[in-house]
Design a protein around this motif. Structure first.
Motif, PDB file in Angstrom:
ATOM      1  N   ALA A 153     -28.187 -58.092  16.801  1.00 46.93           N
ATOM      2  CA  ALA A 153     -26.994 -58.039  17.652  1.00 46.93           C
ATOM      3  C   ALA A 153     -25.742 -58.424  16.870  1.00 46.93           C
ATOM      4  CB  ALA A 153     -27.179 -58.968  18.852  1.00 46.93           C
ATOM      5  N   GLU A 154     -25.846 -59.452  16.037  1.00 41.13           N
ATOM      6  CA  GLU A 154     -24.700 -59.874  15.231  1.00 41.13           C
ATOM      7  C   GLU A 154     -24.273 -58.755  14.282  1.00 41.13           C
ATOM      8  OE1 GLU A 154     -24.253 -63.068  11.710  1.00 41.13           O
ATOM      9  OE2 GLU A 154     -24.629 -63.968  13.677  1.00 41.13           O
ATOM     10  N   TYR A 155     -25.253 -58.106  13.651  1.00 38.12           N
ATOM     11  CA  TYR A 155     -24.925 -56.993  12.754  1.00 38.12           C
ATOM     12  C   TYR A 155     -24.274 -55.856  13.537  1.00 38.12           C
ATOM     13  CZ  TYR A 155     -25.343 -53.014   9.682  1.00 38.12           C
ATOM     14  OH  TYR A 155     -25.056 -51.897   8.934  1.00 38.12           O
ATOM     15  N   ALA A 156     -24.818 -55.528  14.722  1.00 38.23           N
ATOM     16  CA  ALA A 156     -24.280 -54.433  15.532  1.00 38.23           C
ATOM     17  C   ALA A 156     -22.828 -54.687  15.920  1.00 38.23           C
ATOM     18  CB  ALA A 156     -25.138 -54.242  16.782  1.00 38.23           C
ATOM     19  N   GLN A 159     -20.466 -54.112  13.167  1.00 40.46           N
ATOM     20  CA  GLN A 159     -20.275 -52.691  12.873  1.00 40.46           C
ATOM     21  C   GLN A 159     -19.339 -52.028  13.876  1.00 40.46           C
ATOM     22  OE1 GLN A 159     -21.556 -51.497   9.892  1.00 40.46           O
ATOM     23  NE2 GLN A 159     -21.918 -53.710   9.902  1.00 40.46           N
ATOM     24  N   GLY A 160     -18.900 -52.773  14.874  1.00 45.05           N
ATOM     25  CA  GLY A 160     -17.986 -52.226  15.871  1.00 45.05           C
ATOM     26  C   GLY A 160     -18.666 -51.621  17.077  1.00 45.05           C
ATOM     27  N   TYR A 161     -19.981 -51.792  17.198  1.00 47.69           N
ATOM     28  CA  TYR A 161     -20.686 -51.260  18.369  1.00 47.69           C
ATOM     29  C   TYR A 161     -20.289 -52.082  19.592  1.00 47.69           C
ATOM     30  CZ  TYR A 161     -23.725 -49.205  14.752  1.00 47.69           C
ATOM     31  OH  TYR A 161     -24.228 -48.534  13.668  1.00 47.69           O
ATOM     32  N   LYS A 162     -19.944 -51.387  20.671  1.00 41.70           N
ATOM     33  CA  LYS A 162     -19.480 -52.069  21.880  1.00 41.70           C
ATOM     34  C   LYS A 162     -20.444 -51.928  23.053  1.00 41.70           C
ATOM     35  CE  LYS A 162     -14.522 -51.737  20.840  1.00 41.70           C
ATOM     36  NZ  LYS A 162     -14.711 -51.354  19.426  1.00 41.70           N
ATOM     37  N   ASN A 163     -21.171 -50.826  23.113  1.00 40.44           N
ATOM     38  CA  ASN A 163     -22.041 -50.541  24.255  1.00 40.44           C
ATOM     39  C   ASN A 163     -23.476 -50.320  23.802  1.00 40.44           C
ATOM     40  OD1 ASN A 163     -19.861 -50.466  26.205  1.00 40.44           O
ATOM     41  ND2 ASN A 163     -19.275 -48.522  25.262  1.00 40.44           N
ATOM     42  N   ALA A 164     -24.415 -50.885  24.556  1.00 37.15           N
ATOM     43  CA  ALA A 164     -25.821 -50.794  24.176  1.00 37.15           C
ATOM     44  C   ALA A 164     -26.692 -50.401  25.361  1.00 37.15           C
ATOM     45  CB  ALA A 164     -26.304 -52.132  23.608  1.00 37.15           C
ATOM     46  N   ASP A 222     -23.348 -46.909  21.941  1.00 39.35           N
ATOM     47  CA  ASP A 222     -23.221 -46.844  20.484  1.00 39.35           C
ATOM     48  C   ASP A 222     -24.559 -47.127  19.824  1.00 39.35           C
ATOM     49  OD1 ASP A 222     -20.289 -46.648  20.579  1.00 39.35           O
ATOM     50  OD2 ASP A 222     -20.385 -48.741  21.235  1.00 39.35           O
ATOM     51  N   VAL A 223     -25.367 -47.955  20.494  1.00 38.80           N
ATOM     52  CA  VAL A 223     -26.628 -48.412  19.919  1.00 38.80           C
ATOM     53  C   VAL A 223     -27.698 -48.482  21.000  1.00 38.80           C
ATOM     54  CG1 VAL A 223     -25.946 -50.838  20.194  1.00 38.80           C
ATOM     55  CG2 VAL A 223     -27.753 -50.254  18.571  1.00 38.80           C
ATOM     56  N   ILE A 224     -28.905 -48.080  20.633  1.00 38.80           N
ATOM     57  CA  ILE A 224     -30.079 -48.218  21.491  1.00 38.80           C
ATOM     58  C   ILE A 224     -31.036 -49.168  20.782  1.00 38.80           C
ATOM     59  CG2 ILE A 224     -32.076 -47.058  22.502  1.00 38.80           C
ATOM     60  CD1 ILE A 224     -30.350 -44.513  22.652  1.00 38.80           C
ATOM     61  N   PHE A 225     -31.415 -50.232  21.480  1.00 38.85           N
ATOM     62  CA  PHE A 225     -32.285 -51.244  20.871  1.00 38.85           C
ATOM     63  C   PHE A 225     -33.590 -51.326  21.636  1.00 38.85           C
ATOM     64  CE2 PHE A 225     -34.230 -55.288  20.153  1.00 38.85           C
ATOM     65  CZ  PHE A 225     -33.986 -55.566  18.816  1.00 38.85           C
ATOM     66  N   GLN A 239     -35.885 -36.786  18.739  1.00 43.64           N
ATOM     67  CA  GLN A 239     -35.559 -36.012  19.935  1.00 43.64           C
ATOM     68  C   GLN A 239     -34.085 -36.140  20.307  1.00 43.64           C
ATOM     69  OE1 GLN A 239     -38.468 -37.047  22.970  1.00 43.64           O
ATOM     70  NE2 GLN A 239     -40.040 -35.795  21.984  1.00 43.64           N
ATOM     71  N   PHE A 240     -33.500 -37.305  20.035  1.00 48.72           N
ATOM     72  CA  PHE A 240     -32.071 -37.475  20.319  1.00 48.72           C
ATOM     73  C   PHE A 240     -31.237 -36.615  19.371  1.00 48.72           C
ATOM     74  CE2 PHE A 240     -33.353 -40.544  23.224  1.00 48.72           C
ATOM     75  CZ  PHE A 240     -32.279 -41.138  23.866  1.00 48.72           C
ATOM     76  N   MET A 241     -31.621 -36.550  18.105  1.00 49.37           N
ATOM     77  CA  MET A 241     -30.893 -35.710  17.161  1.00 49.37           C
ATOM     78  C   MET A 241     -30.983 -34.242  17.569  1.00 49.37           C
ATOM     79  SD  MET A 241     -31.322 -35.254  13.031  1.00 49.37           S
ATOM     80  CE  MET A 241     -30.129 -36.503  12.573  1.00 49.37           C
ATOM     81  N   ALA A 242     -32.156 -33.808  17.996  1.00 52.73           N
ATOM     82  CA  ALA A 242     -32.330 -32.422  18.416  1.00 52.73           C
ATOM     83  C   ALA A 242     -31.448 -32.086  19.612  1.00 52.73           C
ATOM     84  CB  ALA A 242     -33.793 -32.161  18.756  1.00 52.73           C
ATOM     85  N   ALA A 243     -31.137 -33.127  20.421  1.00 49.52           N
ATOM     86  CA  ALA A 243     -30.288 -32.921  21.601  1.00 49.52           C
ATOM     87  C   ALA A 243     -28.799 -33.108  21.288  1.00 49.52           C
ATOM     88  CB  ALA A 243     -30.707 -33.876  22.711  1.00 49.52           C
ATOM     89  N   GLY A 244     -28.455 -33.334  20.028  1.00 53.81           N
ATOM     90  CA  GLY A 244     -27.059 -33.481  19.636  1.00 53.81           C
ATOM     91  C   GLY A 244     -26.507 -34.883  19.767  1.00 53.81           C
ATOM     92  N   LEU A 245     -27.384 -35.871  20.006  1.00 57.34           N
ATOM     93  CA  LEU A 245     -26.927 -37.259  20.150  1.00 57.34           C
ATOM     94  C   LEU A 245     -27.197 -38.042  18.864  1.00 57.34           C
ATOM     95  CD1 LEU A 245     -28.163 -38.036  23.790  1.00 57.34           C
ATOM     96  CD2 LEU A 245     -25.870 -37.414  23.052  1.00 57.34           C
ATOM     97  N   ASP A 246     -26.819 -37.467  17.744  1.00 61.32           N
ATOM     98  CA  ASP A 246     -27.129 -38.084  16.456  1.00 61.32           C
ATOM     99  C   ASP A 246     -26.129 -39.137  16.018  1.00 61.32           C
ATOM    100  OD1 ASP A 246     -25.175 -36.135  16.174  1.00 61.32           O
ATOM    101  OD2 ASP A 246     -25.833 -35.554  14.162  1.00 61.32           O
ATOM    102  N   LYS A 247     -25.122 -39.424  16.842  1.00 58.45           N
ATOM    103  CA  LYS A 247     -24.155 -40.472  16.506  1.00 58.45           C
ATOM    104  C   LYS A 247     -24.590 -41.832  17.023  1.00 58.45           C
ATOM    105  CE  LYS A 247     -21.496 -37.419  14.618  1.00 58.45           C
ATOM    106  NZ  LYS A 247     -21.500 -37.298  13.143  1.00 58.45           N
ATOM    107  N   ILE A 248     -25.636 -41.843  17.836  1.00 60.43           N
ATOM    108  CA  ILE A 248     -26.161 -43.105  18.358  1.00 60.43           C
ATOM    109  C   ILE A 248     -27.065 -43.743  17.308  1.00 60.43           C
ATOM    110  CG2 ILE A 248     -27.619 -44.178  20.120  1.00 60.43           C
ATOM    111  CD1 ILE A 248     -26.776 -41.936  22.023  1.00 60.43           C
ATOM    112  N   THR A 249     -26.947 -45.056  17.126  1.00 61.02           N
ATOM    113  CA  THR A 249     -27.808 -45.789  16.200  1.00 61.02           C
ATOM    114  C   THR A 249     -28.988 -46.390  16.952  1.00 61.02           C
ATOM    115  OG1 THR A 249     -25.992 -46.331  14.700  1.00 61.02           O
ATOM    116  CG2 THR A 249     -27.929 -47.748  14.611  1.00 61.02           C
ATOM    117  N   PHE A 250     -30.185 -46.192  16.423  1.00 57.94           N
ATOM    118  CA  PHE A 250     -31.368 -46.855  16.954  1.00 57.94           C
ATOM    119  C   PHE A 250     -31.611 -48.117  16.137  1.00 57.94           C
ATOM    120  CE2 PHE A 250     -31.967 -42.854  18.985  1.00 57.94           C
ATOM    121  CZ  PHE A 250     -32.732 -43.117  20.110  1.00 57.94           C
TER     122      PHE A 250
END
Length: 385
Positions: A153-156, A159-164, A222-225, A239-250
């Motif tokens: 969480a501290e690293y996220a 990195q400027g991630y605001k929503n999880a 921004d991030v899925i944990f 599967q997220f990349m295939a759907a065009g959601l490749d900007k989300i960080t896992f």
């Protein structure tokens, strides 16, 4: 031909009947290992890692002038089999027992070992519920989930991630339930916002239902944990990349520390970042351990090879501090360990930690299909277990 530990092979055959010990082994100090050699937890245990460290110790004269001997049993990633394996190791007179990588498989062993004063150390579990269930004799060798999730969480946040979004599963014990909540508590404490909690089941090849929930969100995370393990931790980003959601960080923790993730995720592995126990950077103790064990013929699977070696090192340190291999004395000595130099990390402390050590960790990403360390981390804020 690569050499795999003799005991690793024996363990893979299940709870085999032991042949009589040779006379010269009668004074060996037995370290038991109820290991997940097979089953879903197998990537997160390593009999070979423990055996390699024992080889190294014995070459230098052993401990208190005695050789260490590993007795391993395959508990097959099953809680009932874990109890059976644990009882057999207690009956063998184990000084300490290394246990499987989940709280529900380690707790039965600790309960059986407690009347005998035998310490039980989980090689791969990060679930703080294990030592809490048997505080007199149960220990984690890894960090606790609250520490690693707090670090993630501290690293996220930095990195400027605001929503999880938190991914929740009940299929793998408290790792899948509590770890995301620890991340969420730390993320919101540090200024982020948890938008949603989404349930899933492990071992599936299709997560379109969860994908659809996130596609419908506004704003999107921004991030899925999650407390991801193989293969789920790779299937989700693919599967997220295939759907065009490749900007989300896992993001996750050590469940991602399995090379199998790289092959399954493919190009989507670049969406993954995780906190784990250590990294074999040049000059590190972990690199030296991997190099030496590879020369000895062992196969390095992942970080849990290092943690298994570190488990043996903890027991060795306690035996030397106690001046005895008597189980109760070793158990008491583990509780006093402070600033021990480990294999995966530079400092391990159990004193006043309730069986959950404080350890420095590594943040890792995937670059060009390979794991790459970003930084070391010890979070300032750790959510309560």
């Amino acid at each position: 031909m690569k050499r795999y530990g003799v005991l690793s092979l024996a363990a893979s055959l299940g709870l085999a009947t032991l042949s009589p010990l040779p006379a010269q082994a009668a004074d060996d100090i037995i370290i038991g290992y109820a290991a997940a050699v097979t089953g879903m937890y197998a990537p997160y245990d390593s009999v070979d890692g423990a055996q390699c460290e024992i080889d190294r110790i014995n070459e230098k004269g052993g401990v208190l002038g005695r050789k260490l001997r590993l007795e391993a049993r395959d508990m097959k990633s099953d809680a009932v089999m874990a109890a059976t394996a644990g009882q057999e190791l207690i009956d063998l007179g184990a000084t300490a027992i290394l246990s499987p990588p989940s709280d529900d498989t380690s707790i039965p062993i600790a309960a059986l070992a407690l009347p005998h004063g035998v310490a039980v150390l989980s090689v791969g579990s990060t679930q703080v519920q294990f030592p809490a269930a048997s505080p007199e004799n149960a220990y984690l060798v890894p960090y606790g989930d609250n520490l690693s999730a707090g670090a993630a969480a501290e690293y996220a946040i930095k990195q400027g991630y605001k929503n999880a979004v938190l991914m929740i599963t009940r299929d793998i014990g408290s790792y899948g339930l509590a770890t995301p909540e620890y991340f969420g508590a730390a993320f919101e404490h540090l200024g982020g916002k948890v938008l949603k909690r989404i349930n899933y089941n492990t071992g599936l090849s299709d997560y379109r239902a969860q994908l659809a929930e996130i596609q419908a969100m506004d704003p999107k995370p921004d991030v899925i944990f999650g407390g991801f393990i193989t293969p789920d931790g790779a299937v989700f980003p693919r599967q997220f990349m295939a759907a065009g959601l490749d900007k989300i960080t896992f993001m996750g923790t050590d469940g991602y520390d399995d090379p199998g993730i790289l092959e399954i995720a493919g190009d989507s592995a670049k969406m993954i970042k995780f906190v784990t126990h250590g990294f074999p950077a040049p000059g590190s103790a972990l690199e030296e351990f991997y190099t030496d064990c590879t020369k000895r013929g062992y196969k390095i699977q992942n970080i849990f090879f290092g943690l298994a070696g570190e488990s043996v090192l903890v027991v060795k340190t306690a035996i030397e501090a106690a001046g005895s291999a008597e189980p109760a004395a070793v158990n008491a000595a583990i509780k006093e360990i402070k600033d021990m130099k480990g294999i995966t990390t530079d400092s391990i402390t159990y004193k006043d930690r309730g069986g959950v050590p404080i350890k420095r960790m590594a943040v890792v990403e995937v670059v060009n299909g390979k794991f790459s360390k970003i930084q070391d981390i010890l979070p300032e804020y750790v959510p309560a277990p």
